[in-house]
Motif scaffolding. Structure first.
Motif, PDB file in Angstrom:
ATOM      1  N   ARG A 184       0.877  -1.494  -0.019  1.00 29.01           N
ATOM      2  CA  ARG A 184       0.118  -0.225  -0.114  1.00 29.01           C
ATOM      3  C   ARG A 184       0.881   1.498  -0.219  1.00 29.01           C
ATOM      4  O   ARG A 184       0.761   2.450  -0.619  1.00 29.01           O
ATOM      5  N   GLY A 185       1.988   1.632   0.448  1.00 28.73           N
ATOM      6  CA  GLY A 185       3.220   2.193   0.632  1.00 28.73           C
ATOM      7  C   GLY A 185       3.609   2.072  -0.148  1.00 28.73           C
ATOM      8  O   GLY A 185       4.111   3.621  -1.116  1.00 28.73           O
ATOM      9  N   HIS A 186       3.739   0.879  -1.228  1.00 31.52           N
ATOM     10  CA  HIS A 186       4.304   1.604  -2.569  1.00 31.52           C
ATOM     11  C   HIS A 186       3.903   2.486  -3.477  1.00 31.52           C
ATOM     12  O   HIS A 186       3.619   3.464  -4.107  1.00 31.52           O
ATOM     13  N   TYR A 187       2.231   1.830  -3.783  1.00 33.86           N
ATOM     14  CA  TYR A 187       1.357   1.932  -4.224  1.00 33.86           C
ATOM     15  C   TYR A 187       0.827   4.118  -4.244  1.00 33.86           C
ATOM     16  O   TYR A 187       0.634   4.188  -4.979  1.00 33.86           O
ATOM     17  N   ALA A 188       0.941   4.398  -2.991  1.00 32.45           N
ATOM     18  CA  ALA A 188       0.495   5.400  -2.534  1.00 32.45           C
ATOM     19  C   ALA A 188       1.797   6.403  -3.004  1.00 32.45           C
ATOM     20  O   ALA A 188       0.646   7.596  -3.433  1.00 32.45           O
ATOM     21  N   ILE A 203       0.825   6.860 -10.189  1.00 34.10           N
ATOM     22  CA  ILE A 203       0.216   7.652 -10.563  1.00 34.10           C
ATOM     23  C   ILE A 203       0.090   6.979 -11.755  1.00 34.10           C
ATOM     24  O   ILE A 203       0.294   6.035 -12.372  1.00 34.10           O
ATOM     25  N   THR A 204      -0.922   8.007 -12.699  1.00 31.78           N
ATOM     26  CA  THR A 204      -1.367   7.436 -14.850  1.00 31.78           C
ATOM     27  C   THR A 204       0.269   7.379 -15.063  1.00 31.78           C
ATOM     28  O   THR A 204       1.235   7.986 -14.780  1.00 31.78           O
ATOM     29  N   PHE A 205       0.114   6.270 -15.919  1.00 33.48           N
ATOM     30  CA  PHE A 205       0.862   5.748 -16.591  1.00 33.48           C
ATOM     31  C   PHE A 205       1.282   4.737 -16.356  1.00 33.48           C
ATOM     32  O   PHE A 205       2.761   3.942 -17.218  1.00 33.48           O
ATOM     33  N   ASN A 206       1.292   4.352 -15.359  1.00 29.38           N
ATOM     34  CA  ASN A 206       2.622   3.735 -13.548  1.00 29.38           C
ATOM     35  C   ASN A 206       2.192   2.261 -13.960  1.00 29.38           C
ATOM     36  O   ASN A 206       2.944   1.403 -12.945  1.00 29.38           O
ATOM     37  N   ILE A 207       0.626   2.075 -14.406  1.00 30.45           N
ATOM     38  CA  ILE A 207       0.010   0.701 -13.914  1.00 30.45           C
ATOM     39  C   ILE A 207       1.336  -0.918 -14.500  1.00 30.45           C
ATOM     40  O   ILE A 207       1.015  -1.027 -13.201  1.00 30.45           O
ATOM     41  N   ARG A 208       2.113  -0.432 -15.305  1.00 28.42           N
ATOM     42  CA  ARG A 208       2.939  -1.669 -15.356  1.00 28.42           C
ATOM     43  C   ARG A 208       3.772  -1.800 -14.427  1.00 28.42           C
ATOM     44  O   ARG A 208       4.539  -3.157 -14.010  1.00 28.42           O
ATOM     45  N   LYS A 209       4.452  -1.071 -14.092  1.00 29.17           N
ATOM     46  CA  LYS A 209       5.278  -1.076 -12.975  1.00 29.17           C
ATOM     47  C   LYS A 209       4.814  -1.575 -11.586  1.00 29.17           C
ATOM     48  O   LYS A 209       6.017  -1.861 -11.088  1.00 29.17           O
ATOM     49  N   LEU A 210       3.509  -0.776 -11.411  1.00 32.16           N
ATOM     50  CA  LEU A 210       3.298  -1.709 -10.419  1.00 32.16           C
ATOM     51  C   LEU A 210       2.945  -2.761 -10.581  1.00 32.16           C
ATOM     52  O   LEU A 210       3.075  -3.312  -9.229  1.00 32.16           O
ATOM     53  N   LEU A 229      -2.352 -18.652  -2.350  1.00 26.94           N
ATOM     54  CA  LEU A 229      -2.217 -17.888  -0.814  1.00 26.94           C
ATOM     55  C   LEU A 229      -2.413 -15.997  -1.216  1.00 26.94           C
ATOM     56  O   LEU A 229      -2.764 -15.721  -0.638  1.00 26.94           O
ATOM     57  N   THR A 230      -1.543 -15.902  -2.217  1.00 21.83           N
ATOM     58  CA  THR A 230      -1.521 -14.513  -2.364  1.00 21.83           C
ATOM     59  C   THR A 230      -2.789 -14.211  -3.600  1.00 21.83           C
ATOM     60  O   THR A 230      -3.364 -12.992  -3.310  1.00 21.83           O
ATOM     61  N   MET A 231      -3.479 -14.490  -3.599  1.00 24.82           N
ATOM     62  CA  MET A 231      -4.810 -14.614  -4.192  1.00 24.82           C
ATOM     63  C   MET A 231      -6.657 -15.350  -3.864  1.00 24.82           C
ATOM     64  O   MET A 231      -7.086 -14.322  -4.055  1.00 24.82           O
ATOM     65  N   GLU A 232      -6.185 -15.635  -2.819  1.00 33.50           N
ATOM     66  CA  GLU A 232      -7.230 -16.784  -2.663  1.00 33.50           C
ATOM     67  C   GLU A 232      -7.056 -16.811  -1.179  1.00 33.50           C
ATOM     68  O   GLU A 232      -8.081 -16.289  -0.226  1.00 33.50           O
ATOM     69  N   TRP A 233      -6.090 -16.974  -0.698  1.00 33.59           N
ATOM     70  CA  TRP A 233      -6.797 -17.461   1.513  1.00 33.59           C
ATOM     71  C   TRP A 233      -5.740 -16.095   2.583  1.00 33.59           C
ATOM     72  O   TRP A 233      -7.212 -15.620   2.637  1.00 33.59           O
ATOM     73  N   ILE A 234      -5.159 -15.897   1.580  1.00 38.29           N
ATOM     74  CA  ILE A 234      -4.376 -14.363   1.939  1.00 38.29           C
ATOM     75  C   ILE A 234      -4.065 -13.076   0.770  1.00 38.29           C
ATOM     76  O   ILE A 234      -3.018 -13.245   1.162  1.00 38.29           O
ATOM     77  N   PRO A 235      -5.514 -12.796   0.425  1.00 42.35           N
ATOM     78  CA  PRO A 235      -4.646 -11.922  -1.109  1.00 42.35           C
ATOM     79  C   PRO A 235      -3.332 -11.376  -0.729  1.00 42.35           C
ATOM     80  O   PRO A 235      -4.225 -10.007   0.411  1.00 42.35           O
ATOM     81  N   LEU A 236      -2.914 -10.415  -1.389  1.00 40.86           N
ATOM     82  CA  LEU A 236      -2.411  -9.692  -1.932  1.00 40.86           C
ATOM     83  C   LEU A 236      -3.256  -8.778  -2.316  1.00 40.86           C
ATOM     84  O   LEU A 236      -3.351  -8.442  -3.109  1.00 40.86           O
ATOM     85  N   VAL A 237      -2.430  -6.764  -1.514  1.00 45.28           N
ATOM     86  CA  VAL A 237      -3.213  -6.167  -2.251  1.00 45.28           C
ATOM     87  C   VAL A 237      -2.581  -5.758  -3.307  1.00 45.28           C
ATOM     88  O   VAL A 237      -1.474  -5.814  -3.798  1.00 45.28           O
ATOM     89  N   ARG A 238      -3.467  -5.463  -4.553  1.00 44.69           N
ATOM     90  CA  ARG A 238      -3.183  -5.295  -6.150  1.00 44.69           C
ATOM     91  C   ARG A 238      -3.191  -3.978  -6.009  1.00 44.69           C
ATOM     92  O   ARG A 238      -3.182  -3.366  -5.489  1.00 44.69           O
TER      93      ARG A 238
END
Length: 433
Positions: A365-369, A373-380, A412-421
């Motif tokens: 969340r801190g990294h995404y915050a 930013i616009t145009f940077n979704i691939r690097k996210l 684990l990361t998508m169903e059980w305890i998902p990582l924030v996308r």
């Protein structure tokens, strides 16, 4: 907090009433209430100074020590303690010096900064974004996008100063401070901080120039210095001599100058080093460059530049217009992933899986915050996917057999305890893309 803000408003009003005069008696605004408020604003987990005292230690004695600090400050008997210097990685293999004042010294620096800030907020330019109330890196990036995409500022001076914080000339800084502040108590205190010893590897040295990075007062002093050395020079003297439009964007010591006219850009490129050297500052000869963003890279790599953690480049919008886009710089992305890898490696044995993922989500969340930013979704998505790769790597290094298959990591990361996308938090849609 309401009363403290009123004090700051009073100082700002006084500065507006006497715009051409230096203010006195500012130290009277520093009282018990302000010091307590400043103490509460300090980082409670911040590193300690030379006395090894933590915020929690001081907090236990605050009711006795803050009045004593105020008396010592107002009487001029307060002595600035030595500053502990440490070195932190910069991301390019080099180290950045960081000064660590004691808790009490940081408290007093914060209080002095609080009463000085309203004065300078009245004269600082809009284009200065670093370490100012209500200003942010994202606002600087947004202005950069507007200037390049809508105002066609395609010639960019990407400036890099060598050892800026360590090169500030004390005598010049004092002359700049004379223009707005002549409170003897505060000025003597600033002098004590400038002359404070720096403890490094068991030895104390006393600087004759520079301000230590890490002190609460340092960002304000550095902004004051560059306001007079760079901002007023460019805004008041240079821009009116140029043939066409130009802009400046500065975040602390990191700044860009942009132009629509190449001849203007070349003239400023020649004058800039002379202006800075007059005040003891030096541009890095290998990192400072003039960029033509219309150089589209048909026969060579595309022209890009890094600013505030992003790599900026010209590309076409959906409507075929040439606009400025950005992505996470490779240096920042690799550094973030290295820190993440070290963190997972260290905590993979210490935390249950659920707590490990929960902490990872806070980091995501801190990294995404910041980088969302616009145009940077691939690097996210790169950061998100590499996080899963690191989990796969280090969870299978906990000893014993490799029990974490890719399928289990996926669940684990998508169903059980998902990582924030990944998510874009800062959407900059230009009016005429």
């Amino acid at each position: 907090m309401k009363e403290v803000l009123t004090v700051e408003m009073q100082i700002a009003a006084r500065a507006r009433k006497y715009p051409g005069e230096a203010l006195t008696n500012l130290h009277d605004f520093i009282d018990i209430r302000l010091l307590h408020d400043c103490f509460d604003s300090l980082n409670k987990k911040g590193a300690s100074g030379v006395d090894a005292e933590k915020w929690t230690d001081y907090n236990k004695q605050r009711n006795e020590r803050i009045p004593e600090l105020l008396t010592a400050f107002r009487s001029g008997n307060y002595r600035a303690p030595n500053i502990r210097r440490v070195f932190i990685p910069k991301g390019d293999g080099k180290l950045r010096p960081l000064g660590l004042p004691t808790v009490e010294d940081k408290l007093l620096q914060t209080a002095v900064s609080r009463v000085m800030t309203p004065i300078y907020e009245g004269i600082f330019y809009h284009e200065s974004y670093g370490f100012r109330p209500g200003k942010s890196q994202h606002q600087a990036v947004e202005q950069l996008s507007r200037e390049v995409s809508m105002n066609r500022m395609r010639y960019i001076i990407d400036a890099d100063m060598q050892n800026y914080f360590g090169s500030i000339d004390h005598s010049c800084l004092r002359e700049f401070l004379d223009l707005k502040i002549k409170d003897g108590v505060i000025r003597k205190m600033i002098d004590k901080w400038l002359k404070a010893g720096i403890l490094e590897n068991g030895q104390v040295v006393y600087p004759t120039e520079g301000t230590p990075q890490g002190g609460s007062i340092s960002p304000l002093l550095s902004n004051i210095y560059l306001h007079y050395v760079l901002d007023t020079w460019f805004k008041d003297q240079i821009q009116r001599l140029l043939k066409d439009d130009s802009f400046m964007i500065r975040f602390a010591d990191d700044f860009l100058l942009g132009f629509t006219n190449k001849e203007d850009a070349l003239r400023v490129m020649g004058a800039l080093p002379k202006r800075l050297s007059k005040y003891g500052l030096t541009l890095h000869p290998d990192k400072t460059r003039l960029i033509d963003l219309d150089d589209d890279g048909v026969d060579h790599p595309r022209t890009t530049f890094d600013f505030l953690g992003f790599t900026h480049y010209i590309s076409k919008s959906r409507n075929g217009k040439r606009i400025l886009k950005r992505k996470t710089s490779s240096k920042k992305l690799n550094a973030a992933l290295k820190r993440l890898s070290d963190w997972i490696k260290f905590y993979r044995h210490k935390l249950p899986i659920a707590e490990l993922i929960e902490s990872l989500n806070q980091k995501l969340r801190g990294h995404y915050a910041y980088y969302g930013i616009t145009f940077n979704i691939r690097k996210l998505h790169t950061y998100y996917n590499r996080t899963k790769n690191l989990l796969y790597k280090w969870l299978n290094h906990r000893g014993g057999k490799r029990v974490w298959t890719w399928e289990k990591i996926r669940k684990l990361t998508m169903e059980w305890i998902p990582l924030v996308r990944p998510k874009v938090y800062h959407s900059y849609q230009l009016a005429k893309p």
